[in-house]
Motif scaffolding. Structure first.
Motif, PDB file in Angstrom:
ATOM      1  N   ALA A  72       0.854  -1.189   0.000  1.00  0.00           N
ATOM      2  CA  ALA A  72       0.000   0.000   0.000  1.00  0.00           C
ATOM      3  C   ALA A  72       0.883   1.230   0.000  1.00  0.00           C
ATOM      4  O   ALA A  72       1.983   1.207   0.558  1.00  0.00           O
ATOM      5  CB  ALA A  72      -0.906   0.010   1.231  1.00  0.00           C
ATOM      6  N   TYR A  73       0.392   2.277  -0.621  1.00  0.00           N
ATOM      7  CA  TYR A  73       1.114   3.540  -0.558  1.00  0.00           C
ATOM      8  C   TYR A  73       0.131   4.689  -0.655  1.00  0.00           C
ATOM      9  O   TYR A  73      -1.010   4.529  -1.091  1.00  0.00           O
ATOM     10  CB  TYR A  73       2.203   3.649  -1.626  1.00  0.00           C
ATOM     11  N   ALA A  74       0.598   5.845  -0.180  1.00  0.00           N
ATOM     12  CA  ALA A  74      -0.162   7.086  -0.293  1.00  0.00           C
ATOM     13  C   ALA A  74       0.598   7.983  -1.264  1.00  0.00           C
ATOM     14  O   ALA A  74       1.801   8.184  -1.112  1.00  0.00           O
ATOM     15  CB  ALA A  74      -0.297   7.765   1.064  1.00  0.00           C
ATOM     16  N   ASP A  89      -4.947   6.702  -1.700  1.00  0.00           N
ATOM     17  CA  ASP A  89      -4.373   5.418  -1.304  1.00  0.00           C
ATOM     18  C   ASP A  89      -4.431   4.411  -2.440  1.00  0.00           C
ATOM     19  O   ASP A  89      -5.280   4.490  -3.325  1.00  0.00           O
ATOM     20  CB  ASP A  89      -5.059   4.857  -0.052  1.00  0.00           C
ATOM     21  N   SER A  90      -3.486   3.497  -2.419  1.00  0.00           N
ATOM     22  CA  SER A  90      -3.470   2.337  -3.316  1.00  0.00           C
ATOM     23  C   SER A  90      -3.121   1.133  -2.456  1.00  0.00           C
ATOM     24  O   SER A  90      -2.131   1.175  -1.718  1.00  0.00           O
ATOM     25  CB  SER A  90      -2.421   2.494  -4.419  1.00  0.00           C
ATOM     26  N   ILE A  91      -3.943   0.097  -2.545  1.00  0.00           N
ATOM     27  CA  ILE A  91      -3.735  -1.113  -1.743  1.00  0.00           C
ATOM     28  C   ILE A  91      -3.958  -2.316  -2.643  1.00  0.00           C
ATOM     29  O   ILE A  91      -5.005  -2.423  -3.290  1.00  0.00           O
ATOM     30  CB  ILE A  91      -4.729  -1.184  -0.567  1.00  0.00           C
ATOM     31  N   LEU A 107      -4.195  -0.952   5.294  1.00  0.00           N
ATOM     32  CA  LEU A 107      -4.924   0.316   5.324  1.00  0.00           C
ATOM     33  C   LEU A 107      -4.795   0.979   6.690  1.00  0.00           C
ATOM     34  O   LEU A 107      -4.599   2.193   6.779  1.00  0.00           O
ATOM     35  CB  LEU A 107      -6.390   0.125   4.941  1.00  0.00           C
ATOM     36  N   LEU A 110      -1.393   2.481   6.822  1.00  0.00           N
ATOM     37  CA  LEU A 110      -1.285   3.570   5.850  1.00  0.00           C
ATOM     38  C   LEU A 110      -1.960   4.839   6.369  1.00  0.00           C
ATOM     39  O   LEU A 110      -1.419   5.940   6.240  1.00  0.00           O
ATOM     40  CB  LEU A 110      -1.899   3.145   4.517  1.00  0.00           C
ATOM     41  N   SER A 114       0.182   8.123   7.089  1.00  0.00           N
ATOM     42  CA  SER A 114      -0.145   9.284   6.254  1.00  0.00           C
ATOM     43  C   SER A 114      -0.462  10.491   7.132  1.00  0.00           C
ATOM     44  O   SER A 114      -0.048  11.616   6.832  1.00  0.00           O
ATOM     45  CB  SER A 114      -1.322   8.969   5.329  1.00  0.00           C
ATOM     46  N   MET A 122      -7.599  11.668   2.926  1.00  0.00           N
ATOM     47  CA  MET A 122      -7.223  10.552   2.060  1.00  0.00           C
ATOM     48  C   MET A 122      -8.414  10.239   1.169  1.00  0.00           C
ATOM     49  O   MET A 122      -9.549  10.149   1.643  1.00  0.00           O
ATOM     50  CB  MET A 122      -6.826   9.311   2.857  1.00  0.00           C
ATOM     51  N   ALA A 124      -9.954   7.567  -1.719  1.00  0.00           N
ATOM     52  CA  ALA A 124      -9.897   6.235  -2.328  1.00  0.00           C
ATOM     53  C   ALA A 124     -10.667   6.305  -3.639  1.00  0.00           C
ATOM     54  O   ALA A 124     -11.818   6.742  -3.655  1.00  0.00           O
ATOM     55  CB  ALA A 124     -10.513   5.197  -1.404  1.00  0.00           C
ATOM     56  N   HIS A 138     -12.779   0.140   3.100  1.00  0.00           N
ATOM     57  CA  HIS A 138     -12.621   1.571   3.360  1.00  0.00           C
ATOM     58  C   HIS A 138     -13.703   2.077   4.316  1.00  0.00           C
ATOM     59  O   HIS A 138     -13.410   2.875   5.214  1.00  0.00           O
ATOM     60  CB  HIS A 138     -12.610   2.353   2.048  1.00  0.00           C
TER      61      HIS A 138
END
Length: 176
Positions: A72-74, A89-91, A107, A110, A114, A122, A124, A138
């Motif tokens: 996962a990254y922000a 976000d990407s997961i 998540l 993250l 973040s 954030m 999504a 989410h």
């Protein structure tokens, strides 16, 4: 299983696994609108860019095999300066490893990291594939619906909507 998941910052040695996980989603799903999977060098540039901005790029591994089972990254939401406190976000969880708490562990970490990095919101962006697992994940973390973009992606011969969800984060804003 999430209590046994190890979530840690990604390092260069993790990137072949990250690339392999993402390649599955590029080739076989409409979860991502990417049509060509980036190679390890592109993932290295992304890791360097995000960590250079102080944003989290995380991997999850399980103790039984120590292999990367998800990431996962922000990333910045938009390039305009006024959006600098908002991230997207990407997961992604490895095929065959879903439903084991990896997404939840990623998540949760993250969101925390973040906020520590100074992000205030954030976003999504979830492809509406007919499977509500990502939206449900989410929602469990306090994301609320923020809109729908109809038929904005075309992949694998079909039009796909995206659902937008949003959550406020804790933490001070990053200095501009």
């Amino acid at each position: 299983m999430s209590a046994q998941v190890i979530v840690r910052p990604a390092v260069a040695a993790d990137l072949p696994a990250v690339a392999g996980i993402f390649e599955h989603y590029v080739r076989r799903t409409v979860t991502t609108f990417e049509e060509t999977a980036p190679g390890v060098a592109a993932w290295r540039r992304r890791l360097d860019e995000l960590t250079g901005r102080g944003l989290p790029f995380l991997v999850a591994e399980t103790p039984e095999d120590g292999r990367v089972a998800g990431y996962a990254y922000a990333a910045p939401w938009r390039p305009k300066p006024a959006y600098r406190h908002t991230v997207e976000d990407s997961i992604y969880v490895a095929p065959g490893r879903t439903g084991r708490g990896l997404g939840r562990a990623l998540l949760g970490a993250l969101l925390e990291r973040s906020g520590e990095a100074g992000a205030r919101q954030m976003i999504a962006v979830i492809a509406d594939t007919g499977d509500d697992a990502s939206a449900a994940l989410h929602a469990r973390f306090g994301f609320v619906p923020a809109g729908r973009l109809s038929r904005v992606g075309f992949k694998h011969g079909r039009w796909v909507d995206t659902v937008l969800m949003q959550r406020e984060l804790d933490g001070p804003p990053r200095q501009a």
